[in-house]
Design a protein around this motif. Sequence first.
Motif, mmCIF file in Angstrom:
data_model
loop_
_atom_site.group_PDB
_atom_site.id
_atom_site.type_symbol
_atom_site.label_atom_id
_atom_site.label_comp_id
_atom_site.label_asym_id
_atom_site.label_seq_id
_atom_site.Cartn_x
_atom_site.Cartn_y
_atom_site.Cartn_z
ATOM 1 N N SER A 107 0.885 3.971 -3.017
ATOM 2 C CA SER A 107 0.610 5.365 -2.686
ATOM 3 C C SER A 107 1.688 6.278 -3.260
ATOM 4 O O SER A 107 1.398 7.337 -3.839
ATOM 5 N N LYS A 118 1.205 9.126 -6.124
ATOM 6 C CA LYS A 118 1.594 10.497 -5.800
ATOM 7 C C LYS A 118 2.546 11.056 -6.856
ATOM 8 O O LYS A 118 2.456 12.219 -7.250
ATOM 9 N N LYS A 127 0.831 -1.212 0.000
ATOM 10 C CA LYS A 127 0.000 0.000 0.000
ATOM 11 C C LYS A 127 0.866 1.263 0.000
ATOM 12 O O LYS A 127 0.559 2.237 -0.692
#
Length: 621
Positions: free
Chosen positions: A84, A88, A80
Amino acid sequence: MSQGACVRCLPAAYLEVLGGLGKGETMEAESAPAGRSLREATQRRLQRFSELRGKSMAAGEFWDIVAITAADEKQELAYKQQLSEKLKKKELPLGVQYHVFVDPAGAKIGNGGSTLCALRCLEKLYGDEWNSFTILLIHSGGYSQRLPSASALGKIFTALPFGSPIYQMLELKLAMYIDFPSHMNPGILITCADDIELYSIGESEFIRFDKPGFTALAHPSSLTVGTTHGVFVLEPFNHLEYRDLEYRSCHRFLHKPSIEEMYEFDAVCRPRNFFQQEFAGSDIPSLKLEPEYVYTDSLFYMDHKTAKKLLAFYEKIGTLHCEIDAYGDFLQALGPGATVEYTKNTSNVTKEESELVDMRQRIFHLLKGTPLNVVVLNNSKFYHIGTTEEYLFHFTADSSLKSELGLQSIAFSLFPSIPEYSTNKPCIIQSILDSTCSVTPGSVVEYSRLGPDVSVGENCIISGAYVKTTAVLPAYSFVCSLSLKMNGHLKYSTMACGVQDNLKKNVKTLSDVKLLQFFGVCFLSCLDIWNLKVTEELFSGNKTCLSLWNARIFPVCSSLSDSVTTSLKMLNAVQSKSTFSLNNYKLLSIEEMLFYKDIEDMITYREQIFLEITLNRKQSD
């Protein structure tokens, strides 16, 4: 699906058997037009994916859901965090639901069990809404004991030597499957994290996943390769003309069959008219061509109705207590020729649980009669990158994969250039190396900093390391550093062993520890060199499963560079047969290092290297 390495395309498949090529080697006699079209098709897909990175996807333009499986909560968190970061930094298409689905705690459930668990997660998250979704499910839940540089951050996040920023296996998967969602009925495409499928078909053709039941890709392979893969027994086919893309029906599926079984069940194919034409201009007259091959598996699709049937079955049984194989246990139940006999064959099972045969039989009766459609890709290749041997070969010596994917010897790194005349080169991925460094051909360095006068021998894997001072890394060294969070403090530990060490091999008793080998040396001798005693405390976890994986031999240090230096000392001590006492260090096993791993710090270290390289490039421009 197999865990053995192979590279497959039709003309070459015959040569692999007859030319005496070893596991994972490419077949150079592949016809030039076929090789060129494969390379061009691959580059086209990479370019299309590159254009989608960081852009919002419209409905139907890309996958609705991309899901990755994880073995435990630590791995789930690591995945995760990395997803992420990628989102981003706009390294993935946006507007897609990215999920990580973790296996339930307790017994290992295999990739088949993980598939069932993922279906339950989808149902909980989306209810009936996922009836209309196209879903990519990537199995990445193992601990990668055969390629431990991927153990901490996951096989699906293995770096590849091309792209800016560097591509990882996740991006490559998404790129290679980029045409699938728009030609797919709602359902789930299931693949593994450590393999690569490349294929070429006609420019106006598309692979369609639009039939009920299961649909699997098939690649022509030698009979030898077939023994480590799933093999399709196809229904008779009337077309004499060879085509890159063929839609076929499967009579039955064999999981890792013997060559005798391939003949017995009519899995062996003989070439059609194109065969002589394909080899008419061959420049290898010494090869006597043996015109026999089989079609082997890679990824597969199940439609939504079939997925719901499997989910209902999983809800009914509640908890799994045995390992289910998505390939061996799902696909062997399919096709009109499927029989129940395979359910009792446990020769390919790593751990035989009492419930396994019963569970297999229940799955067989559940799926019996479900169609197995096969998409035959006659100009295709399948690569497996799940072991240190495969990783080194494909990244440093394999000219075919290098050509097809555009792999680079120096990928997004600061390092003096490598002589062009050198065919077998080292591979440097997102690393900073001093100009006085030397890296011998055949070695891979990733996400590392190597200071002045560091010398890396041949066939080494160096990952996440920081070597400040003069050091010699012996040939065939495996060196991988991890950041750790212990009692709230940041620490470091470096696993150092031989690339050929079998970390999975285990013994049941302390008296049998002498049967383990570390860097080609009896493990008992190594313990003497390090001044360590053979006691139960030497091993973490299961005390009746003693291996290099759970041996507490790796020092914990306060800095990354000290960690690498200390582990190299223990490695060099074994090589030189000189004493290096580990008594004064806190020691961890690889198993424990993964428990304490600090993902955030490892990602930060990689990002620091990335920023430094980016800045250097801007200044150079």
